[in-house]
Design a protein around this motif. Structure first.
Motif, PDB file in Angstrom:
ATOM      1  N   ARG A  97       0.897  -1.262   0.111  1.00 41.16           N
ATOM      2  CA  ARG A  97      -0.002  -0.144  -0.138  1.00 41.16           C
ATOM      3  C   ARG A  97       0.998   1.309   0.141  1.00 41.16           C
ATOM      4  O   ARG A  97       1.787   1.331   0.909  1.00 41.16           O
ATOM      5  N   CYS A  98       0.586   2.080  -0.989  1.00 47.97           N
ATOM      6  CA  CYS A  98       1.441   3.236  -1.153  1.00 47.97           C
ATOM      7  C   CYS A  98       0.974   4.489  -0.256  1.00 47.97           C
ATOM      8  O   CYS A  98      -0.167   4.747  -0.419  1.00 47.97           O
ATOM      9  N   ALA A  99       1.847   4.848   0.793  1.00 47.32           N
ATOM     10  CA  ALA A  99       1.505   5.998   1.643  1.00 47.32           C
ATOM     11  C   ALA A  99       1.723   7.383   1.052  1.00 47.32           C
ATOM     12  O   ALA A  99       1.048   8.340   1.191  1.00 47.32           O
ATOM     13  N   THR A 100       2.748   7.451   0.052  1.00 45.22           N
ATOM     14  CA  THR A 100       3.317   8.421  -0.406  1.00 45.22           C
ATOM     15  C   THR A 100       3.605   8.509  -1.749  1.00 45.22           C
ATOM     16  O   THR A 100       4.324   7.541  -2.122  1.00 45.22           O
ATOM     17  N   LYS A 101       2.975   9.306  -2.614  1.00 40.99           N
ATOM     18  CA  LYS A 101       3.457   9.248  -4.155  1.00 40.99           C
ATOM     19  C   LYS A 101       3.692  10.739  -4.731  1.00 40.99           C
ATOM     20  O   LYS A 101       3.212  11.665  -4.252  1.00 40.99           O
ATOM     21  N   ILE A 102       4.503  10.762  -5.696  1.00 39.69           N
ATOM     22  CA  ILE A 102       4.851  11.657  -6.575  1.00 39.69           C
ATOM     23  C   ILE A 102       4.458  11.569  -7.920  1.00 39.69           C
ATOM     24  O   ILE A 102       5.137  10.503  -8.809  1.00 39.69           O
ATOM     25  N   GLY A 103       3.331  12.163  -8.414  1.00 41.87           N
ATOM     26  CA  GLY A 103       2.703  11.789  -9.619  1.00 41.87           C
ATOM     27  C   GLY A 103       2.272  10.166  -9.650  1.00 41.87           C
ATOM     28  O   GLY A 103       1.318   9.948  -8.670  1.00 41.87           O
ATOM     29  N   SER A 104       2.531   9.494 -10.546  1.00 39.86           N
ATOM     30  CA  SER A 104       2.313   7.867 -10.220  1.00 39.86           C
ATOM     31  C   SER A 104       3.377   7.158  -9.878  1.00 39.86           C
ATOM     32  O   SER A 104       3.156   5.842  -9.709  1.00 39.86           O
ATOM     33  N   THR A 105       4.237   7.818  -9.019  1.00 35.02           N
ATOM     34  CA  THR A 105       5.595   6.819  -8.599  1.00 35.02           C
ATOM     35  C   THR A 105       5.210   6.921  -6.985  1.00 35.02           C
ATOM     36  O   THR A 105       5.143   7.844  -6.433  1.00 35.02           O
ATOM     37  N   CYS A 106       5.219   5.755  -6.582  1.00 35.87           N
ATOM     38  CA  CYS A 106       5.076   5.665  -5.145  1.00 35.87           C
ATOM     39  C   CYS A 106       6.501   5.740  -4.540  1.00 35.87           C
ATOM     40  O   CYS A 106       7.604   5.126  -4.850  1.00 35.87           O
ATOM     41  N   VAL A 107       6.678   6.732  -3.331  1.00 35.60           N
ATOM     42  CA  VAL A 107       7.952   6.823  -2.793  1.00 35.60           C
ATOM     43  C   VAL A 107       8.005   6.335  -1.367  1.00 35.60           C
ATOM     44  O   VAL A 107       9.067   6.420  -0.878  1.00 35.60           O
ATOM     45  N   ASN A 108       6.888   5.766  -0.807  1.00 38.57           N
ATOM     46  CA  ASN A 108       7.026   5.463   0.526  1.00 38.57           C
ATOM     47  C   ASN A 108       5.674   4.401   0.735  1.00 38.57           C
ATOM     48  O   ASN A 108       4.531   4.652   0.483  1.00 38.57           O
ATOM     49  N   ILE A 109       5.964   3.023   0.598  1.00 39.66           N
ATOM     50  CA  ILE A 109       5.125   2.003   1.131  1.00 39.66           C
ATOM     51  C   ILE A 109       4.853   1.912   2.536  1.00 39.66           C
ATOM     52  O   ILE A 109       5.939   1.442   3.177  1.00 39.66           O
ATOM     53  N   ASP A 110       3.826   1.906   3.098  1.00 36.67           N
ATOM     54  CA  ASP A 110       3.566   1.944   4.605  1.00 36.67           C
ATOM     55  C   ASP A 110       2.898   0.415   5.036  1.00 36.67           C
ATOM     56  O   ASP A 110       2.938   0.316   6.149  1.00 36.67           O
ATOM     57  N   LEU A 111       2.465  -0.373   4.120  1.00 38.67           N
ATOM     58  CA  LEU A 111       1.962  -1.904   4.388  1.00 38.67           C
ATOM     59  C   LEU A 111       2.232  -2.619   3.508  1.00 38.67           C
ATOM     60  O   LEU A 111       2.110  -2.524   2.250  1.00 38.67           O
ATOM     61  N   TRP A 112       2.793  -3.695   3.762  1.00 35.44           N
ATOM     62  CA  TRP A 112       3.246  -5.050   3.006  1.00 35.44           C
ATOM     63  C   TRP A 112       2.432  -6.180   3.566  1.00 35.44           C
ATOM     64  O   TRP A 112       2.086  -6.567   4.561  1.00 35.44           O
ATOM     65  N   GLY A 113       2.160  -7.047   2.518  1.00 34.27           N
ATOM     66  CA  GLY A 113       1.599  -8.394   2.716  1.00 34.27           C
ATOM     67  C   GLY A 113       2.907  -9.250   3.007  1.00 34.27           C
ATOM     68  O   GLY A 113       4.049  -9.046   2.909  1.00 34.27           O
ATOM     69  N   ARG A 114       2.700 -10.653   3.435  1.00 32.90           N
ATOM     70  CA  ARG A 114       3.677 -11.666   3.652  1.00 32.90           C
ATOM     71  C   ARG A 114       4.339 -12.041   2.354  1.00 32.90           C
ATOM     72  O   ARG A 114       5.400 -12.631   2.373  1.00 32.90           O
ATOM     73  N   GLY A 115       3.948 -11.826   1.128  1.00 30.01           N
ATOM     74  CA  GLY A 115       4.347 -12.350   0.088  1.00 30.01           C
ATOM     75  C   GLY A 115       3.982 -13.760  -0.549  1.00 30.01           C
ATOM     76  O   GLY A 115       3.239 -14.527   0.128  1.00 30.01           O
ATOM     77  N   THR A 116       3.855 -14.141  -1.879  1.00 28.38           N
ATOM     78  CA  THR A 116       3.696 -15.399  -2.308  1.00 28.38           C
ATOM     79  C   THR A 116       4.776 -15.717  -3.287  1.00 28.38           C
ATOM     80  O   THR A 116       5.226 -14.810  -3.881  1.00 28.38           O
ATOM     81  N   GLN A 117       5.133 -16.975  -3.091  1.00 22.94           N
ATOM     82  CA  GLN A 117       6.234 -17.432  -3.844  1.00 22.94           C
ATOM     83  C   GLN A 117       6.035 -17.881  -5.225  1.00 22.94           C
ATOM     84  O   GLN A 117       4.997 -18.615  -5.460  1.00 22.94           O
ATOM     85  N   VAL A 118       6.441 -17.311  -6.059  1.00 19.80           N
ATOM     86  CA  VAL A 118       6.346 -17.792  -7.674  1.00 19.80           C
ATOM     87  C   VAL A 118       7.806 -18.437  -7.860  1.00 19.80           C
ATOM     88  O   VAL A 118       8.690 -17.860  -7.869  1.00 19.80           O
ATOM     89  N   THR A 119       7.328 -19.695  -8.733  1.00 19.96           N
ATOM     90  CA  THR A 119       8.821 -20.577  -9.001  1.00 19.96           C
ATOM     91  C   THR A 119       8.329 -20.967 -10.736  1.00 19.96           C
ATOM     92  O   THR A 119       7.313 -21.257 -10.823  1.00 19.96           O
ATOM     93  N   VAL A 120       9.399 -20.498 -11.280  1.00 18.69           N
ATOM     94  CA  VAL A 120       9.545 -20.918 -12.709  1.00 18.69           C
ATOM     95  C   VAL A 120      10.427 -21.853 -13.127  1.00 18.69           C
ATOM     96  O   VAL A 120      11.551 -21.607 -12.974  1.00 18.69           O
ATOM     97  N   SER A 121      10.008 -23.118 -13.605  1.00 23.48           N
ATOM     98  CA  SER A 121      10.867 -24.207 -13.828  1.00 23.48           C
ATOM     99  C   SER A 121      10.095 -25.273 -14.538  1.00 23.48           C
ATOM    100  O   SER A 121       9.095 -25.591 -14.587  1.00 23.48           O
TER     101      SER A 121
END
Length: 122
Positions: A97-121
């Motif tokens: 989740r982006c807390a601070t943006k400049i235009g369409s660019t996020c410069v500060n993310i204040d909340l992350w999920g735990r992630g999901t693994q992608v494996t390509v093989s």
């Protein structure tokens, strides 16, 4: 509880597809630019795609034409459709989740999920 939860990762063959989901709870994504980042071992997280409140999307060059980011505000969920996967796309994908943006660019993310693994093989 304010949180993001990613899902949809897994093992896929080169050239295959996956759809990642990021479900938000405790807040409404309506008000935020949302991002997907990828992290590989030994490297910091790097932007893959972002989507603004109006659905305006930005992609890194390596995924343009293959990945599509979207949002469903009613479901409070952000998606990442990934097609034509290759070994360079592998990693842990994090929604943010982006807390601070400049235009369409996020410069500060204040909340992350735990992630999901992608494996390509093969």
């Amino acid at each position: 509880q304010v949180q993001l939860e990613e899902s949809g990762g897994g093992l896929v063959q080169p050239g295959g597809s996956l759809i990642l989901s990021c479900e938000a709870s405790g807040f409404s994504i309506d008000n935020y630019l949302m991002v997907w980042h990828r992290q590989v071992p030994g490297r910091s997280r790097a932007l893959v795609a972002s989507i603004g409140k109006l659905g305006d999307a930005v992609y890194v060059n390596s995924v343009k034409g293959r990945f599509t980011i979207s949002r469903d505000n009613l479901k409070n969920t952000v998606y990442l459709q990934m097609n034509g996967l290759n070994i360079n796309d592998a990693g842990v994908y994090y929604c943010g989740r982006c807390a601070t943006k400049i235009g369409s660019t996020c410069v500060n993310i204040d909340l992350w999920g735990r992630g999901t693994q992608v494996t390509v093989s093969s």
